[in-house]
Write an enzyme that holds these catalytic residues in place. Structure first.
Site, PDB file in Angstrom:
ATOM      1  N   SER A 136      67.356-132.612  69.769  1.00  0.00           N
ATOM      2  CA  SER A 136      67.446-131.247  69.249  1.00  0.00           C
ATOM      3  C   SER A 136      66.174-130.439  69.479  1.00  0.00           C
ATOM      4  O   SER A 136      65.091-130.973  69.692  1.00  0.00           O
ATOM      5  CB  SER A 136      67.728-131.280  67.749  1.00  0.00           C
ATOM      6  OG  SER A 136      68.888-131.998  67.470  1.00  0.00           O
TER       7      SER A 136
HETATM    8  N1  SAH Z   1      68.081-137.048  65.984  1.00  0.00           N
HETATM    9  C1  SAH Z   1      68.176-136.958  67.427  1.00  0.00           C
HETATM   10  C2  SAH Z   1      69.529-136.422  67.832  1.00  0.00           C
HETATM   11  C3  SAH Z   1      70.111-137.005  69.043  1.00  0.00           C
HETATM   12  S1  SAH Z   1      71.666-136.278  69.517  1.00  0.00           S
HETATM   13  C4  SAH Z   1      67.114-136.052  67.977  1.00  0.00           C
HETATM   14  O1  SAH Z   1      66.873-135.012  67.409  1.00  0.00           O
HETATM   15  O2  SAH Z   1      66.553-136.383  68.991  1.00  0.00           O
HETATM   16  C5  SAH Z   1      72.838-137.013  68.477  1.00  0.00           C
HETATM   17  C6  SAH Z   1      72.963-138.496  68.540  1.00  0.00           C
HETATM   18  O3  SAH Z   1      74.049-138.885  67.713  1.00  0.00           O
HETATM   19  C7  SAH Z   1      73.266-139.065  69.933  1.00  0.00           C
HETATM   20  O4  SAH Z   1      72.258-139.983  70.266  1.00  0.00           O
HETATM   21  C8  SAH Z   1      74.628-139.730  69.754  1.00  0.00           C
HETATM   22  O5  SAH Z   1      74.784-140.915  70.522  1.00  0.00           O
HETATM   23  C9  SAH Z   1      74.653-140.024  68.272  1.00  0.00           C
HETATM   24  N2  SAH Z   1      75.983-140.212  67.684  1.00  0.00           N
HETATM   25  C10 SAH Z   1      77.123-139.533  67.935  1.00  0.00           C
HETATM   26  N3  SAH Z   1      78.142-140.008  67.194  1.00  0.00           N
HETATM   27  C11 SAH Z   1      77.636-141.009  66.422  1.00  0.00           C
HETATM   28  C12 SAH Z   1      78.192-141.896  65.444  1.00  0.00           C
HETATM   29  N4  SAH Z   1      79.468-141.832  65.075  1.00  0.00           N
HETATM   30  N5  SAH Z   1      77.370-142.807  64.869  1.00  0.00           N
HETATM   31  C13 SAH Z   1      76.067-142.886  65.220  1.00  0.00           C
HETATM   32  N6  SAH Z   1      75.480-142.078  66.134  1.00  0.00           N
HETATM   33  C14 SAH Z   1      76.245-141.143  66.740  1.00  0.00           C
END
Ligand code: SAH
Length: 208
Positions: A57
């Protein structure tokens, strides 16, 4: 355009978030959590693409969402969606312990390595499904979700402590929006719109 974490931290300070968050942006180097080839983009207030079509993000959005969690020292926090672990490291600057759950094995592994290399010792990355939370680590003093859900996962409500906060992006008709809820008498109350934003989907469990 900021070219260092100091520059990025100054930009974050304009978001009027808690001072500890601005300090955390000085202490955590986002380049340590960028994918190969992404280091030079790490100091911009922009999202960065990750493997598996995921995205880390925008820093100012992370700052606002983390601020909305109202984390206090001593807290035990759950993050859903680890990505490459940058937000996890930020949370670890305030919370005593952070558990982060990520469904994609490759990302969970990379995040663990990034966090270890950066010397972040109070966070644990779990490979699993965030819809289910992390029952064996509950209850949590705050839960922050980094992917947009079609509805609020009930397990997260159950695993949140009373009078504490859930910060979660929810899918809308045309766009996603981040909401802040408080748990009162076993249920979520006082949903407040924090900001519209775009997120990757919170992938539902198989069979939904
Ligand atoms: N907090 C991170 C966000 C990464 S994007 C940052 O700011 O860098 C969102 C993430 O959620 C991705 O890595 C994706 O694989 C994960 N995600 C999506 N669905 C999910 C689920 N059901 N359980 C766990 N993780 C999930």
């Amino acid at each position: 355009m900021p070219r260092t974490m100091e520059g990025l931290a100054r930009l974050i300070a304009r978001e009027r978030v808690a001072p500890w968050i601005v300090d955390a942006f000085r202490a955590v180097d986002r380049a340590d959590f960028a994918p190969v080839g992404g280091r030079e983009r790490a100091y911009r207030d922009r999202p960065i693409g990750l493997p598996q079509a995921q995205t880390t993000s925008q820093p100012s959005l992370i700052a606002r969402m983390v601020d909305a969690c109202a984390i206090e020292p001593g807290d035990h926090v759950l993050e859903v969606g680890t990505g490459y672990g940058f937000q996890t490291a930020i949370l670890g600057r305030r919370a005593t312990t952070v558990v982060s759950v990520e469904r994609v094995e490759e990302l969970a592994g990379a995040a663990s390595n990034n966090l270890e290399r950066a010397g972040v010792a109070n966070v644990t990355v779990v490979r699993g499904d965030g819809w289910l939370g992390v029952r064996e680590e509950a209850p949590f003093d705050a839960i922050i979700v980094s992917a947009a859900a079609s509805e609020i996962p009930q397990a997260l409500v159950e695993q949140l402590r009373e009078e504490r906060r859930l910060v979660i992006p929810l899918r809308g008709v045309s766009d996603d929006a981040v909401y802040v809820f408080e748990k009162v008498a076993g249920q979520l109350a006082s949903g407040r719109l924090l900001t519209p934003a775009r997120f990757v989907p919170l992938v539902p469990p198989a069979g939904w």
